[in-house]
Design a protein around this motif. Structure first.
Motif, PDB file in Angstrom:
ATOM      1  N   VAL A 107       3.794  58.160  20.821  1.00  0.00           N
ATOM      2  CA  VAL A 107       2.939  58.683  19.749  1.00  0.00           C
ATOM      3  C   VAL A 107       3.144  60.192  19.618  1.00  0.00           C
ATOM      4  O   VAL A 107       3.263  60.712  18.509  1.00  0.00           O
ATOM      5  N   ASN A 108       3.207  60.895  20.735  1.00  0.00           N
ATOM      6  CA  ASN A 108       3.434  62.347  20.674  1.00  0.00           C
ATOM      7  C   ASN A 108       4.807  62.662  20.071  1.00  0.00           C
ATOM      8  O   ASN A 108       4.970  63.652  19.367  1.00  0.00           O
ATOM      9  N   TYR A 109       5.783  61.814  20.340  1.00  0.00           N
ATOM     10  CA  TYR A 109       7.133  62.025  19.816  1.00  0.00           C
ATOM     11  C   TYR A 109       7.196  61.782  18.311  1.00  0.00           C
ATOM     12  O   TYR A 109       7.920  62.472  17.591  1.00  0.00           O
ATOM     13  N   PHE A 110       6.436  60.803  17.806  1.00  0.00           N
ATOM     14  CA  PHE A 110       6.515  60.426  16.400  1.00  0.00           C
ATOM     15  C   PHE A 110       5.536  61.183  15.501  1.00  0.00           C
ATOM     16  O   PHE A 110       5.382  60.829  14.340  1.00  0.00           O
ATOM     17  N   LEU A 111       4.887  62.202  16.010  1.00  0.00           N
ATOM     18  CA  LEU A 111       3.997  63.023  15.189  1.00  0.00           C
ATOM     19  C   LEU A 111       4.509  64.468  15.133  1.00  0.00           C
ATOM     20  O   LEU A 111       3.859  65.393  15.600  1.00  0.00           O
ATOM     21  N   PRO A 112       5.673  64.685  14.514  1.00  0.00           N
ATOM     22  CA  PRO A 112       6.240  66.032  14.519  1.00  0.00           C
ATOM     23  C   PRO A 112       5.543  66.994  13.567  1.00  0.00           C
ATOM     24  O   PRO A 112       5.690  68.200  13.698  1.00  0.00           O
ATOM     25  N   GLY A 113       4.732  66.506  12.634  1.00  0.00           N
ATOM     26  CA  GLY A 113       4.098  67.369  11.653  1.00  0.00           C
ATOM     27  C   GLY A 113       2.877  68.111  12.172  1.00  0.00           C
ATOM     28  O   GLY A 113       2.348  68.972  11.488  1.00  0.00           O
ATOM     29  N   ILE A 114       2.445  67.807  13.362  1.00  0.00           N
ATOM     30  CA  ILE A 114       1.251  68.443  13.928  1.00  0.00           C
ATOM     31  C   ILE A 114       1.704  69.485  14.946  1.00  0.00           C
ATOM     32  O   ILE A 114       2.579  69.219  15.772  1.00  0.00           O
TER      33      ILE A 114
END
Length: 152
Positions: A107-114
């Motif tokens: 989840v941390n890897y797939f949320l690059p916009g934050i």
């Protein structure tokens, strides 16, 4: 960074699997101690440089609720032959713990916009929700076994 994560995960994994072979002492209040140990990490959420929307916080809380379900389901307690209370041995718990670790990393890897600080704060919120809920319900499960054992 990943080395530190694996060391922390390894320590948690070792402690949880070791607790399945050692009796739980006292009235079970030690089950709730990780909530106290985690409390300094919550200061990250309160930093003024963190910009979270209410939607992001709500999703983080819901994510924590979902992650707590397998831990709650696979955690149980039993009285063994020696008359002491132990955590039930469960391969499902081990699988759930490893799965949650992997899911959180993905989840941390797939949320690059934050941005990094906001992502950490949201991660800490979900951590508090799933560990808090799991520990509180585990304590109530333990107390149920403890009270029935003492009544005998």
């Amino acid at each position: 960074m990943y080395v530190i994560l694996f060391v922390i995960f390894g320590f948690i994994f070792w402690r949880r699997t070791r607790s399945m072979v050692r009796p739980i002492k006292g009235s079970g209040l030690r089950i709730l101690l990780p909530l106290l140990y985690m409390s300094p990490a919550f200061s990250v959420v309160l930093q003024p440089s963190i910009h979270m929307t209410s939607k992001e916080v709500l999703v983080s809380v819901l994510f924590g609720l979902v992650l707590s379900i397998p831990l709650i389901y696979t955690t149980g307690y039993e009285v063994r032959e020696d008359g002491k209370i132990y955590a039930k041995k469960s391969i499902g718990f081990v699988i759930a713990l490893i799965s949650i670790f992997v899911i959180r990393r993905l989840v941390n890897y797939f949320l690059p916009g934050i941005d990094f600080l906001t992502l950490n704060a949201l991660s800490i919120i979900s951590l508090f929700v799933y560990v808090g809920l799991w520990r509180i319900i585990s304590y109530t499960k333990f107390r149920k076994v403890y009270n029935s054992h003492v009544a005998m």
